[in-house]
Design a protein around this motif. Structure first.
Motif, PDB file in Angstrom:
ATOM      1  N   VAL A 112       5.319  97.116  -6.869  1.00 62.09           N
ATOM      2  CA  VAL A 112       4.357  96.401  -6.040  1.00 62.09           C
ATOM      3  C   VAL A 112       4.983  95.852  -4.764  1.00 62.09           C
ATOM      4  N   ASP A 134       2.993  96.077  -1.384  1.00 63.79           N
ATOM      5  CA  ASP A 134       1.785  96.891  -1.490  1.00 63.79           C
ATOM      6  C   ASP A 134       0.572  96.058  -1.080  1.00 63.79           C
ATOM      7  N   VAL A 157       4.852 102.868  -1.593  1.00 65.38           N
ATOM      8  CA  VAL A 157       4.569 101.477  -1.244  1.00 65.38           C
ATOM      9  C   VAL A 157       4.881 101.215   0.226  1.00 65.38           C
ATOM     10  N   VAL A 181       5.244  89.836 -12.802  1.00 68.99           N
ATOM     11  CA  VAL A 181       6.117  90.594 -11.902  1.00 68.99           C
ATOM     12  C   VAL A 181       7.566  90.196 -12.158  1.00 68.99           C
ATOM     13  N   ASP A 206      -2.326  95.927  -2.129  1.00 74.54           N
ATOM     14  CA  ASP A 206      -3.073  95.406  -3.279  1.00 74.54           C
ATOM     15  C   ASP A 206      -2.405  94.186  -3.901  1.00 74.54           C
ATOM     16  N   ALA A 207      -1.119  93.941  -3.560  1.00 77.32           N
ATOM     17  CA  ALA A 207      -0.390  92.810  -4.149  1.00 77.32           C
ATOM     18  C   ALA A 207      -0.146  91.696  -3.143  1.00 77.32           C
ATOM     19  N   ARG A 209       4.836  99.406 -12.561  1.00 82.80           N
ATOM     20  CA  ARG A 209       4.371  99.864 -11.252  1.00 82.80           C
ATOM     21  C   ARG A 209       5.052  99.046 -10.171  1.00 82.80           C
ATOM     22  N   ARG A 219       5.571  95.476 -11.770  1.00 91.50           N
ATOM     23  CA  ARG A 219       4.611  94.859 -12.678  1.00 91.50           C
ATOM     24  C   ARG A 219       4.478  95.752 -13.909  1.00 91.50           C
TER      25      ARG A 219
END
Length: 313
Positions: A231, A254, A175, A158, A256-257, A229, A213
């Motif tokens: 994040v 996000d 996001v 990242v 997912d992160a 992407r 990322r």
């Protein structure tokens, strides 16, 4: 006393309302309305009666004495109001006239919420008089830049870069809405909401930090640059008032992160940016019942400053 509802304000009325709000800020050292209300009062923002209704109260001479912004409710969501009375005309019944108008439009006991900013004693007294009770509290926390800041440590893969206008809006909205899906104000942003803030005098893309990322396969999420992407992001803001201060305006990661330290790294990166700009302090808003977030901010050096409260009958 004259009271009237307007679905749309022309540019002259908008200017009168903004002048009234500014007078209250000068007297109270806190804004009586939130950021999105000010945005909707801008003459270049297209009127949206489904999002804003305006209640005006004038004195016997026709001068604007009070204003209330009402965001109509929909479905199970209540209507939400914010109001202000001209400082030199307070305690003369104009605040009560505004609340009477709001209650008449949303008569159900759970149909109306009203914000008070900075726990202003006059607003609290008015709420209690009408049988409202506090149902939500939003803390404002503050940190002085008088201690060293730790360096941000980003997760592997990242990197940080500044926001690019006309490129990153959709990715930020995606996001943001995933990160704040639970939040009543923040969770439903559109690209138009971002662009409206880009037009504000305080907007600075250098202070809008994006965590991206590298994907290597063209997956980019929204309008972010190809091959990366988004994040997370830390959108900072500078208040250039009598006492300049920075703000952690929006910090979103996000889902997912989450859990890998990205939120802390983004927070520290934004704080370093604001301190490097020569600001003496920084503040942020956080829900009073968000104990994990408050604990993180306290470890960084933030302390409770004041409270915005939402009231319901």
């Amino acid at each position: 006393m004259q009271r009237e509802w307007r679905d749309v304000l022309d540019s002259e009325l908008s200017a009168d309302v903004v002048g009234l709000i500014d007078a209250a800020v000068a007297a109270d050292r806190v804004s009586p309305v939130s950021d999105h209300v000010r945005l909707r009062l801008r003459p270049d923002v297209e009127p949206a009666p489904e999002l804003s209704r305006h209640l005006l109260v004038r004195d016997a001479d026709g001068r604007l004495a009070g204003y209330a912004h009402l965001e109509p409710g929909s479905g199970d969501a209540p209507a939400v109001a914010e109001l202000v009375v001209r400082p030199e005309l307070r305690r003369r019944g104009f605040g009560a006239a505004l609340v009477d108008g709001l209650v008449a439009l949303a008569p159900g006991r759970d149909a109306l919420r009203i914000w008070t900013h900075g726990a202003h004693p006059g607003a609290v007294r008015l709420a209690e008089r009408y049988g409202f009770r506090q149902v939500r509290a939003l803390w404002r926390m503050r940190m002085e830049f008088d201690e060293p800041l730790a360096a941000p440590s980003l997760p592997e893969g990242v990197r940080l870069r500044p926001f690019v206008v006309d490129q990153d809006e959709s990715a930020v909205v995606e996001v943001n809405n995933r990160a704040f899906s639970w939040h009543p104000e923040q969770g439903g942003w559109t690209v138009a909401d971002v662009r409206a803030r880009e037009a504000e005098p305080w907007f600075d893309p250098a202070g809008f930090l994006l965590a991206v990322r590298t994907t290597g396969n063209g997956e980019n999420g929204g309008d972010a640059a190809a091959g990366e992407r988004l994040v997370g992001f830390h959108w900072t803001k500078v208040h250039a008032d009598e006492e300049p201060i920075g703000e952690v305006y929006v910090l979103g990661v996000d889902p997912d992160a989450q859990g890998g330290g990205l939120g802390k790294a983004l927070t520290l990166a934004g704080l370093h940016h604001l301190r490097a700009a020569g600001l003496p302090a920084v503040m942020l808003y956080v829900e009073s019942d968000n104990a994990p977030a408050i604990a993180v901010y306290q470890r960084l050096g933030f302390r409770h400053w004041d409270t915005d409260a939402q009231y319901a009958r």
